[in-house]
Design a protein around this motif. Structure first.
Motif, PDB file in Angstrom:
ATOM      1  N   ILE A 170      -0.870   7.639  -0.638  1.00 50.89           N
ATOM      2  CA  ILE A 170       0.010   6.657  -1.283  1.00 50.89           C
ATOM      3  C   ILE A 170       1.335   6.596  -0.523  1.00 50.89           C
ATOM      4  O   ILE A 170       1.864   7.632  -0.125  1.00 50.89           O
ATOM      5  CB  ILE A 170       0.239   7.073  -2.756  1.00 50.89           C
ATOM      6  CG1 ILE A 170      -1.016   6.704  -3.547  1.00 50.89           C
ATOM      7  CG2 ILE A 170       1.472   6.434  -3.355  1.00 50.89           C
ATOM      8  CD1 ILE A 170      -0.910   6.892  -5.011  1.00 50.89           C
ATOM      9  N   GLU A 171       1.843   5.381  -0.327  1.00 52.99           N
ATOM     10  CA  GLU A 171       3.147   5.221   0.345  1.00 52.99           C
ATOM     11  C   GLU A 171       4.227   5.894  -0.515  1.00 52.99           C
ATOM     12  O   GLU A 171       4.416   5.525  -1.668  1.00 52.99           O
ATOM     13  CB  GLU A 171       3.409   3.709   0.514  1.00 52.99           C
ATOM     14  CG  GLU A 171       4.787   3.336   0.996  1.00 52.99           C
ATOM     15  CD  GLU A 171       5.147   3.969   2.336  1.00 52.99           C
ATOM     16  OE1 GLU A 171       4.394   3.774   3.312  1.00 52.99           O
ATOM     17  OE2 GLU A 171       6.181   4.663   2.401  1.00 52.99           O
ATOM     18  N   GLY A 172       4.909   6.879   0.078  1.00 50.75           N
ATOM     19  CA  GLY A 172       5.868   7.667  -0.695  1.00 50.75           C
ATOM     20  C   GLY A 172       7.309   7.248  -0.498  1.00 50.75           C
ATOM     21  O   GLY A 172       8.223   7.919  -0.951  1.00 50.75           O
ATOM     22  N   LYS A 173       7.509   6.110   0.207  1.00 52.62           N
ATOM     23  CA  LYS A 173       8.869   5.579   0.350  1.00 52.62           C
ATOM     24  C   LYS A 173       9.042   4.386  -0.571  1.00 52.62           C
ATOM     25  O   LYS A 173       8.105   3.626  -0.780  1.00 52.62           O
ATOM     26  CB  LYS A 173       9.135   5.193   1.805  1.00 52.62           C
ATOM     27  CG  LYS A 173       9.974   6.248   2.520  1.00 52.62           C
ATOM     28  CD  LYS A 173      10.120   5.981   3.980  1.00 52.62           C
ATOM     29  CE  LYS A 173      11.428   5.347   4.342  1.00 52.62           C
ATOM     30  NZ  LYS A 173      11.606   5.313   5.821  1.00 52.62           N
ATOM     31  N   GLY A 174      10.236   4.227  -1.083  1.00 55.33           N
ATOM     32  CA  GLY A 174      10.505   3.154  -2.040  1.00 55.33           C
ATOM     33  C   GLY A 174      11.251   3.771  -3.208  1.00 55.33           C
ATOM     34  O   GLY A 174      11.665   4.932  -3.125  1.00 55.33           O
ATOM     35  N   THR A 175      11.396   3.013  -4.286  1.00 56.91           N
ATOM     36  CA  THR A 175      12.102   3.607  -5.429  1.00 56.91           C
ATOM     37  C   THR A 175      11.146   4.548  -6.165  1.00 56.91           C
ATOM     38  O   THR A 175       9.920   4.441  -6.032  1.00 56.91           O
ATOM     39  CB  THR A 175      12.602   2.543  -6.426  1.00 56.91           C
ATOM     40  OG1 THR A 175      11.448   1.949  -7.052  1.00 56.91           O
ATOM     41  CG2 THR A 175      13.416   1.458  -5.740  1.00 56.91           C
ATOM     42  N   ILE A 176      11.703   5.447  -6.943  1.00 56.61           N
ATOM     43  CA  ILE A 176      10.895   6.409  -7.704  1.00 56.61           C
ATOM     44  C   ILE A 176       9.923   5.663  -8.622  1.00 56.61           C
ATOM     45  O   ILE A 176       8.757   6.036  -8.750  1.00 56.61           O
ATOM     46  CB  ILE A 176      11.836   7.364  -8.480  1.00 56.61           C
ATOM     47  CG1 ILE A 176      12.532   8.305  -7.470  1.00 56.61           C
ATOM     48  CG2 ILE A 176      11.091   8.162  -9.539  1.00 56.61           C
ATOM     49  CD1 ILE A 176      13.675   9.125  -8.027  1.00 56.61           C
ATOM     50  N   GLU A 177      10.399   4.568  -9.219  1.00 57.29           N
ATOM     51  CA  GLU A 177       9.547   3.784 -10.124  1.00 57.29           C
ATOM     52  C   GLU A 177       8.394   3.113  -9.382  1.00 57.29           C
ATOM     53  O   GLU A 177       7.266   3.060  -9.869  1.00 57.29           O
ATOM     54  CB  GLU A 177      10.374   2.727 -10.873  1.00 57.29           C
ATOM     55  CG  GLU A 177      11.190   3.261 -12.028  1.00 57.29           C
ATOM     56  CD  GLU A 177      10.384   4.084 -13.042  1.00 57.29           C
ATOM     57  OE1 GLU A 177       9.200   3.760 -13.273  1.00 57.29           O
ATOM     58  OE2 GLU A 177      10.935   5.062 -13.582  1.00 57.29           O
ATOM     59  N   GLU A 178       8.710   2.564  -8.204  1.00 56.39           N
ATOM     60  CA  GLU A 178       7.648   1.914  -7.413  1.00 56.39           C
ATOM     61  C   GLU A 178       6.543   2.908  -7.072  1.00 56.39           C
ATOM     62  O   GLU A 178       5.345   2.606  -7.187  1.00 56.39           O
ATOM     63  CB  GLU A 178       8.219   1.356  -6.094  1.00 56.39           C
ATOM     64  CG  GLU A 178       8.935   0.028  -6.221  1.00 56.39           C
ATOM     65  CD  GLU A 178       9.807  -0.302  -5.000  1.00 56.39           C
ATOM     66  OE1 GLU A 178      10.395  -1.395  -5.015  1.00 56.39           O
ATOM     67  OE2 GLU A 178       9.911   0.519  -4.058  1.00 56.39           O
ATOM     68  N   ILE A 179       6.957   4.092  -6.661  1.00 56.33           N
ATOM     69  CA  ILE A 179       5.965   5.092  -6.268  1.00 56.33           C
ATOM     70  C   ILE A 179       5.171   5.560  -7.482  1.00 56.33           C
ATOM     71  O   ILE A 179       3.949   5.723  -7.420  1.00 56.33           O
ATOM     72  CB  ILE A 179       6.672   6.276  -5.555  1.00 56.33           C
ATOM     73  CG1 ILE A 179       7.346   5.753  -4.277  1.00 56.33           C
ATOM     74  CG2 ILE A 179       5.695   7.384  -5.226  1.00 56.33           C
ATOM     75  CD1 ILE A 179       8.458   6.619  -3.760  1.00 56.33           C
ATOM     76  N   PHE A 180       5.865   5.708  -8.601  1.00 54.63           N
ATOM     77  CA  PHE A 180       5.192   6.120  -9.836  1.00 54.63           C
ATOM     78  C   PHE A 180       4.097   5.097 -10.209  1.00 54.63           C
ATOM     79  O   PHE A 180       2.982   5.471 -10.563  1.00 54.63           O
ATOM     80  CB  PHE A 180       6.219   6.263 -10.968  1.00 54.63           C
ATOM     81  CG  PHE A 180       5.636   6.737 -12.267  1.00 54.63           C
ATOM     82  CD1 PHE A 180       4.994   7.965 -12.346  1.00 54.63           C
ATOM     83  CD2 PHE A 180       5.731   5.966 -13.416  1.00 54.63           C
ATOM     84  CE1 PHE A 180       4.449   8.419 -13.546  1.00 54.63           C
ATOM     85  CE2 PHE A 180       5.196   6.404 -14.613  1.00 54.63           C
ATOM     86  CZ  PHE A 180       4.552   7.629 -14.683  1.00 54.63           C
ATOM     87  N   SER A 181       4.422   3.796 -10.091  1.00 58.03           N
ATOM     88  CA  SER A 181       3.415   2.758 -10.405  1.00 58.03           C
ATOM     89  C   SER A 181       2.206   2.890  -9.499  1.00 58.03           C
ATOM     90  O   SER A 181       1.063   2.744  -9.953  1.00 58.03           O
ATOM     91  CB  SER A 181       3.977   1.355 -10.211  1.00 58.03           C
ATOM     92  OG  SER A 181       5.085   1.182 -10.997  1.00 58.03           O
ATOM     93  N   ARG A 182       2.455   3.149  -8.213  1.00 56.66           N
ATOM     94  CA  ARG A 182       1.318   3.295  -7.278  1.00 56.66           C
ATOM     95  C   ARG A 182       0.431   4.470  -7.686  1.00 56.66           C
ATOM     96  O   ARG A 182      -0.796   4.385  -7.651  1.00 56.66           O
ATOM     97  CB  ARG A 182       1.829   3.546  -5.848  1.00 56.66           C
ATOM     98  CG  ARG A 182       2.464   2.323  -5.208  1.00 56.66           C
ATOM     99  CD  ARG A 182       3.048   2.668  -3.829  1.00 56.66           C
ATOM    100  NE  ARG A 182       4.067   1.695  -3.488  1.00 56.66           N
ATOM    101  CZ  ARG A 182       5.222   1.958  -2.867  1.00 56.66           C
ATOM    102  NH1 ARG A 182       5.486   3.192  -2.459  1.00 56.66           N
ATOM    103  NH2 ARG A 182       6.084   1.009  -2.620  1.00 56.66           N
ATOM    104  N   ILE A 183       1.067   5.571  -8.076  1.00 53.33           N
ATOM    105  CA  ILE A 183       0.277   6.755  -8.456  1.00 53.33           C
ATOM    106  C   ILE A 183      -0.530   6.454  -9.722  1.00 53.33           C
ATOM    107  O   ILE A 183      -1.724   6.777  -9.811  1.00 53.33           O
ATOM    108  CB  ILE A 183       1.193   7.982  -8.684  1.00 53.33           C
ATOM    109  CG1 ILE A 183       1.895   8.361  -7.385  1.00 53.33           C
ATOM    110  CG2 ILE A 183       0.396   9.160  -9.212  1.00 53.33           C
ATOM    111  CD1 ILE A 183       2.931   9.473  -7.544  1.00 53.33           C
TER     112      ILE A 183
END
Ligand code: AP5
Ligand code: MG
Length: 192
Positions: A170-183
């Protein structure tokens, strides 16, 4: 039971995302780094041993780490599942985790790897080092050493679970919320 491994280099956001996942999925968060820091804080024999490795950016030996992880799981049997953060970090740790879960009729559900480049990692950890009190965040050389150890010894764990069809990047750069949505998206696909 959901048994997730949250994977990725130092500073990739494992702890940050684990805290959010715990709230959403009611899992127990087990971070071997946090467990070692707790032992260090209490000046236990285990803590003293772990500290000598951690401060140099090296891994604590497998036999110490695996035993500690198993004790934590055994002490918390009545949960919906676990998020393993910072464990397994070597192939022997992965094999030990699989054997341990199998002995309980369980298995690793998935490994989710956060992808973050080295410059971003160094930037994040030096910034945190200003206030965290973590000796391994305070100088760039130790941070680079941790990244090297990850590339040389830990990254094989991704392949180990990938061969079982369980690894996801999963792309781990971006805002914390964006990454959380991806996970979360990738967890929903697991259908557990
Ligand atoms: P451990 O505690 O596991 O540390 P680590 O994996 O090296 O990395 P961190 O915990 O520092 O990073 P993280 O990925 O959790 O990111 P975080 O969310 O904190 O291990 C420490 C040491 O213990 C090891 O070196 C080893 O010696 C020993 N050890 C531990 N487990 C072991 C094992 N299994 N075997 C052997 N030895 C073991 O975020 C980092 C920073 O970035 C924070 O300040 C955060 O606020 C910020 N941040 C998070 N997300 C974002 C974002 N999206 N954008 C910008 N900043 C962000
Ligand atoms: Mg962490």
């Amino acid at each position: 039971m959901i048994n997730l491994i949250l994977f990725g280099p130092p500073g990739s956001g494992k702890g940050t995302q684990a805290a959010k996942l715990v709230d959403k999925y009611e899992l127990l968060h087990i971070s071997t780094g946090d467990l070692f820091r707790y032992e260090i804080g209490n000046n236990t024999e285990l803590g003293v041993k772990a500290k000598s490795y951690m401060n140099k950016g090296e891994l604590v030996p497998d036999e110490v780490t695996i035993g500690m992880l198993q004790n934590k799981v055994e002490a918390n049997p009545d949960v919906r599942g676990y998020i393993f953060d910072g464990f397994p970090r070597t192939e022997p740790q992965a094999e030990a985790l699989d054997r341990f879960l199998m002995s309980k009729g369980q298995e690793v559900t998935a490994l989710i790897a956060l992808d973050v480049d080295d410059d971003e990692i160094v930037k994040r950890l030096l910034e945190r080092g200003k206030t965290s009190g973590r000796a391994d965040d305070s100088n760039e050389e130790v941070i680079r050493k941790r990244i090297r150890v990850y590339n040389e010894t830990t990254s094989v764990v991704y392949n180990y679970y990938d061969e079982k069809g369980k690894s996801e990047r999963i792309e781990g750069k971006g805002t914390i919320e964006e990454i959380f949505s991806r996970i979360c998206e990738s967890i929903e696909k697991l259908n557990v």
